[in-house]
Every structure is written in structure tokens, then in C-alpha cells.
Design a protein around this motif. Structure first.
Motif, short mmCIF file in Angstrom:
data_model
loop_
_atom_site.label_atom_id
_atom_site.label_comp_id
_atom_site.label_asym_id
_atom_site.label_seq_id
_atom_site.Cartn_x
_atom_site.Cartn_y
_atom_site.Cartn_z
N LEU A 254 11.58 8.28 14.62
CA LEU A 254 10.80 7.90 13.44
C LEU A 254 11.68 7.13 12.47
CD1 LEU A 254 8.83 11.20 12.67
CD2 LEU A 254 7.93 9.11 13.72
N LYS A 255 11.06 6.24 11.72
CA LYS A 255 11.71 5.63 10.58
C LYS A 255 10.98 6.09 9.33
CE LYS A 255 9.15 1.23 10.61
NZ LYS A 255 9.30 -0.25 10.66
N PHE A 256 11.60 5.89 8.18
CA PHE A 256 11.08 6.48 6.95
C PHE A 256 11.08 5.46 5.82
CE2 PHE A 256 13.17 9.69 9.51
CZ PHE A 256 12.20 10.66 9.61
N ARG A 257 10.22 5.71 4.87
CA ARG A 257 10.24 4.99 3.60
C ARG A 257 10.15 6.02 2.47
NH1 ARG A 257 4.24 2.06 3.14
NH2 ARG A 257 3.00 3.96 3.50
N LEU A 258 10.86 5.72 1.41
CA LEU A 258 10.97 6.66 0.28
C LEU A 258 10.53 5.97 -0.99
CD1 LEU A 258 13.72 9.20 -0.47
CD2 LEU A 258 13.31 7.42 -2.16
N GLN A 259 9.77 6.67 -1.79
CA GLN A 259 9.34 6.16 -3.10
C GLN A 259 9.78 7.13 -4.19
OE1 GLN A 259 5.08 5.39 -3.03
NE2 GLN A 259 5.43 3.28 -2.37
N GLN A 264 6.32 9.97 -16.17
CA GLN A 264 5.48 9.18 -17.08
C GLN A 264 5.55 7.69 -16.78
OE1 GLN A 264 6.63 10.25 -21.07
NE2 GLN A 264 5.95 12.38 -20.87
N HIS A 265 6.12 7.31 -15.65
CA HIS A 265 6.11 5.91 -15.23
C HIS A 265 5.17 5.79 -14.03
CE1 HIS A 265 9.65 4.06 -17.44
NE2 HIS A 265 9.64 5.32 -17.84
N PRO A 266 4.15 4.95 -14.11
CA PRO A 266 3.17 4.90 -13.01
C PRO A 266 3.66 4.15 -11.78
CG PRO A 266 2.59 3.32 -14.71
CD PRO A 266 3.76 4.08 -15.24
N ALA A 267 4.60 3.23 -11.92
CA ALA A 267 5.02 2.37 -10.80
C ALA A 267 6.08 3.06 -9.96
CB ALA A 267 5.54 1.04 -11.33
N TRP A 268 5.92 2.93 -8.63
CA TRP A 268 6.88 3.50 -7.69
C TRP A 268 7.86 2.44 -7.23
CZ3 TRP A 268 6.87 8.65 -6.29
CH2 TRP A 268 5.73 9.40 -6.60
N SER A 269 9.10 2.83 -7.02
CA SER A 269 10.10 2.00 -6.35
C SER A 269 10.19 2.47 -4.90
CB SER A 269 11.46 2.11 -7.03
OG SER A 269 11.40 1.66 -8.37
N THR A 270 10.33 1.52 -3.97
CA THR A 270 10.30 1.84 -2.54
C THR A 270 11.57 1.37 -1.86
OG1 THR A 270 7.88 1.60 -2.54
CG2 THR A 270 9.00 1.60 -0.40
N ALA A 290 10.06 11.84 -9.72
CA ALA A 290 9.26 12.27 -8.58
C ALA A 290 9.68 11.45 -7.36
CB ALA A 290 7.78 12.07 -8.86
N VAL A 291 9.80 12.13 -6.23
CA VAL A 291 10.22 11.49 -4.98
C VAL A 291 9.26 11.93 -3.88
CG1 VAL A 291 12.08 11.17 -3.31
CG2 VAL A 291 12.63 11.47 -5.72
N ARG A 292 8.89 11.00 -3.02
CA ARG A 292 8.07 11.33 -1.86
C ARG A 292 8.50 10.44 -0.69
NH1 ARG A 292 2.17 8.84 -3.80
NH2 ARG A 292 2.77 6.62 -3.79
N VAL A 293 8.16 10.86 0.52
CA VAL A 293 8.63 10.15 1.71
C VAL A 293 7.53 10.18 2.77
CG1 VAL A 293 9.71 12.20 2.72
CG2 VAL A 293 10.57 9.94 3.31
N SER A 294 7.46 9.12 3.59
CA SER A 294 6.52 9.06 4.71
C SER A 294 7.25 8.56 5.94
CB SER A 294 5.32 8.16 4.38
OG SER A 294 5.74 6.81 4.25
N ALA A 295 6.59 8.68 7.10
CA ALA A 295 7.24 8.38 8.38
C ALA A 295 6.35 7.48 9.23
CB ALA A 295 7.56 9.67 9.13
N ARG A 296 7.00 6.79 10.18
CA ARG A 296 6.29 5.95 11.14
C ARG A 296 7.14 5.82 12.40
NH1 ARG A 296 3.88 -0.17 9.96
NH2 ARG A 296 2.65 -0.34 11.87
N ASP A 297 6.48 5.57 13.52
CA ASP A 297 7.21 5.30 14.76
C ASP A 297 8.19 4.15 14.54
OD1 ASP A 297 7.48 5.37 17.83
OD2 ASP A 297 6.94 3.28 17.41
#
Length: 395
Positions: A254-259, A264-270, A290-297
Motif C-alpha cells: 500500500l501507499k499512503f497520503r497524509l493530510q 480552526q483552519h478549514p484547509a488541509w495540507s496533503t 488534526a491529522v488523518r491518513v488514507s491508503a491505496r494499492d
């Protein structure tokens, strides 16, 4: 071939039974006993249970004494409702000529099934699941028949049905749920999913062709942690793990992307990390993030997973940690000779150097002087010879 057609025949028999039951004058109960089903705006025939076909009976609504249809109607044990509507729903009682209770029938109105909405998803490269929902509400008890088969490659041999291509039942997990699971699928193969919606008024089928490459969508990464980096007021360290549903194999990663974003800031950095961790270097000092992460093949098959639940962290506000705790005695280490670093090449100057360049070595200078001496001797000898030839002879 016989096994594949036997599976299809079972589906067809079930559908045909439902259709025949819905179209017969006195259909047998499809759901709970004593219930008959019809469609609003259509003529409806109720049959008195427990009496001989054609025996004259009287019909009443449950809880009412008004006679709906007498034994002299010539309809025997049947009650005909022209253009049934919602007001006709309810329970009906039929009595024989001697006043004995013949039976009770409940009328429920609804609509035939429409083709269900079906979607499939693979959380890994070995299994996939399909879910469905009705495209319209029938108002009647409904069940679903689910199966699948592997599609064959076009060609002389590919068009032949074989036991290795199905169809096979797609088990509903749990039984009765709007979801079925296919285990042990082949990643490079295509499959045809059959979901048939059946109710007392008929059946409707949806066929869907899928391949794991296209429907692959991993589950979100797990175990996301966000920690400060001591002494660095603009850094945060994030780490996570593979989803538990993804079998880790060297050839399917898997590869990942992180935001991330400050509070109080609406825009995410990726960013797209190279592994299972990332150091954020441009966090806003003093603010939680706030930090979140997703995955993909890793070969971009399918789509990105949903985002993981957000994790929060605040950059450090303290100084750099000391290498030696206060009050501790350092261990004596033998001194090492300092290594002389190679001098860095001088940076070019933008101003002209007035000094002449002199890059000659001594050997080169001696060779030049010897050459000049030889040429000087030859020149003098040639001059003397020339003077001797041109001098006047004595008379």
C-alpha cells in the motif's frame, strides 16, 4: 455444464414460483400464513381458507357486521375486490352457510420489485463483497437471491461453460443481510454478480460485471498517532499501521497520503509519505493539529480508502533535550585525534584579481631556460658564419 445450468435452473424455478403465485386467482401465502398480496389499482381476489373450492360463503370485514358478499353471489369461496386501494387493506372473515367460521385472510397491498441497486468493493486482493438496496420500496416482504460466476475470455474455448466458471451462490453474511461475500477471488479475473429481488408479486434481476482491479478499495489505515518532536516548535511526528484486513505480501503493498491542518483552519495540507510515518515540518507553533491518513494499492489499482479517524497533536514548546541529564557524571572517553577536514574549495570571486597568474613549476622553468640558451647559441653561430662569408678578401 450440468452443474452450471442446475444452479441457474434453481434461480429460475424460484422466480417462476413467485410469478405463478402472484398471478393465480387464489395465490398461496408467500409470507406469513393467512396473508394475500396485491397491487394498488388492480383487481384482487381473496380466497376463503379451510373450505372446499367453490363452496358458497359470506364475507365480512374483521370487527364489522356489514355483509360484503353473500353466498348467493355465485363466486363460491372467493371475494373479488375491483381496483383495490389502501382502504381495502386489512383482515377479512369468511363464514360457511351454517355460520361456522371458514377462515381469516389479511390483504396487504404493495408493488412488484424493481431491479436492485448493486455495488461491490474489495478490501484486499483476495476477497470482495457486494451490497444492494431496492431501487423502489415495494411495501411487501422481500428476499434476495445472490450468485456469481467467473467471466470467460472471448474465444473458441472461452465461451464454453465449465464447473470452474460457476455459477456459485454468493453467501449472504450474515444470512438475510443486504451483503454477500466472495472468498478466494482471482485478482486478474472478471466476475458477473447476479442479485435478484423477489417478492410476492414477482422478481427482478440486476447483473453487474466487476474485476478486483477496479473495485479495490482498502480499509483506512489503523493506529494513527501524532506526537510532538521535543525542541522543534514546528514539527509533528505521525505514524500508523496497515489495515488489519490487508494481507501484507511483498508483491501487494500500500501507499499512503497524509493530510493535516491546524485547529480552526478549514484547509488541509496533503503529503504522500514514503512509508508508515511522516514528520510534518511546517506546523503552526502552539496550535493543535488534526491529522488523518488514507491508503491505496501501490500500483494505483482501484481507489483511495476512506480517511482514517482524525488524530490530534500539538508541536513542542520546550527547548531541545539535553544530551546529559543534570548532575550526572560523564564517562571518561579516550581522546581521539581530531581529523582535519579537507579544505573546502574557495568560492569564486566576482572582482578581478590584479595579480598575474603564475602556475609554472621549477622543472618547467629550467626546460624553458635551456631551450632559450640553445636557441641563443645557434643564433650567435649563425651570425658569425654569416659575417665570415661576407667579409672582404685581402688584395
Amino acid at each position: 455444464m450440468s452443474s452450471s445450468y442446475s444452479g441457474l435452473s434453481r434461480v429460475l424455478v424460484a422466480v417462476a414460483t413467485a410469478l405463478v403465485s402472484a398471478s393465480s386467482p387464489c395465490p398461496q401465502a408467500w409470507g406469513p400464513p393467512g396473508v394475500q398480496y396485491g397491487q394498488p389499482g388492480r383487481s384482487m381476489t381473496l380466497c376463503c381458507p379451510g373450505v372446499t373450492a367453490g363452496a358458497p360463503v359470506s364475507w365480512f370485514r374483521d370487527g364489522e357486521t356489514r355483509l360484503l358478499q353473500g353466498p348467493g353471489s355465485g363466486l363460491g369461496h372467493e371475494l373479488v375486490l375491483a381496483r383495490a386501494d389502501s382502504a381495502d387493506e386489512g383482515t377479512y372473515i369468511c363464514q360457511t352457510l351454517d355460520g361456522a367460521l371458514g377462515g381469516m385472510v389479511t390483504l396487504q397491498l404493495g408493488y412488484p420489485p424493481a431491479r436492485p441497486v448493486v455495488s461491490c468493493r474489495a478490501a484486499d486482493y483476495e476477497n470482495f463483497s457486494c451490497t444492494w438496496s431496492p431501487s423502489q420500496v415495494s411495501g411487501l416482504p422481500t428476499r434476495y437471491l445472490t450468485s456469481y460466476r467467473k467471466k470467460t475470455v472471448p474465444g473458441a474455448d472461452g465461451q464454453r461453460m465449465s464447473p470452474s466458471t460457476g455459477p456459485w451462490p454468493c453467501p449472504q453474511d450474515p444470512p438475510g443481510a443486504a451483503r454477500c461475500v466472495v472468498h478466494g477471488a482471482e485478482f486478474w479475473s472478471q466476475y458477473r454478480i447476479n442479485v435478484t429481488e423477489v417478492n410476492p408479486l414477482g422478481a427482478s434481476t440486476r447483473l453487474l460485471d466487476v474485476s478486483l482491479q477496479n473495485i479495490l478499495r482498502p480499509d483506512p489505515p489503523q493506529g494513527l498517532r501524532v506526537e510532538s518532536v521535543p525542541g522543534y516548535p514546528r514539527r509533528l511526528h505521525a505514524s500508523w499501521t496497515y489495515p488489519a484486513s490487508w494481507p501484507r505480501q511483498p508483491h501487494f503493498l500500500l501507499k499512503f497520503r497524509l493530510q493535516y491542518r491546524p485547529a480552526q483552519h478549514p484547509a488541509w495540507s496533503t503529503v504522500e509519505p514514503a512509508g508508515l510515518e511522516e514528520v510534518i515540518t511546517d506546523a503552526v507553533a502552539g496550535l493543535p493539529h488534526a491529522v488523518r491518513v488514507s491508503a491505496r494499492d501501490f500500483l494505483d489499482a482501484g481507489t483511495w480508502s476512506a480517511w482514517s479517524p482524525e488524530a490530534w497533536g500539538t508541536p513542542s514548546t520546550g527547548p531541545l533535550p539535553k544530551e546529559m541529564p543534570a548532575g550526572s557524571q560523564p564517562h571518561t572517553q579516550p581522546e581521539e585525534q581530531p581529523q582535519v577536514a579537507s579544505p573546502a574549495p574557495p568560492r569564486p570571486s566576482l572582482l578581478p584579481d590584479p595579480r598575474p597568474l603564475d602556475h609554472r613549476d621549477p622543472l618547467e622553468q629550467m626546460a624553458v631556460l635551456a631551450s632559450l640558451g640553445i636557441f641563443s647559441f645557434l643564433g650567435l653561430a649563425a651570425g658569425a658564419l654569416a659575417l665570415g662569408l661576407w667579409s672582404p678578401k685581402p688584395i
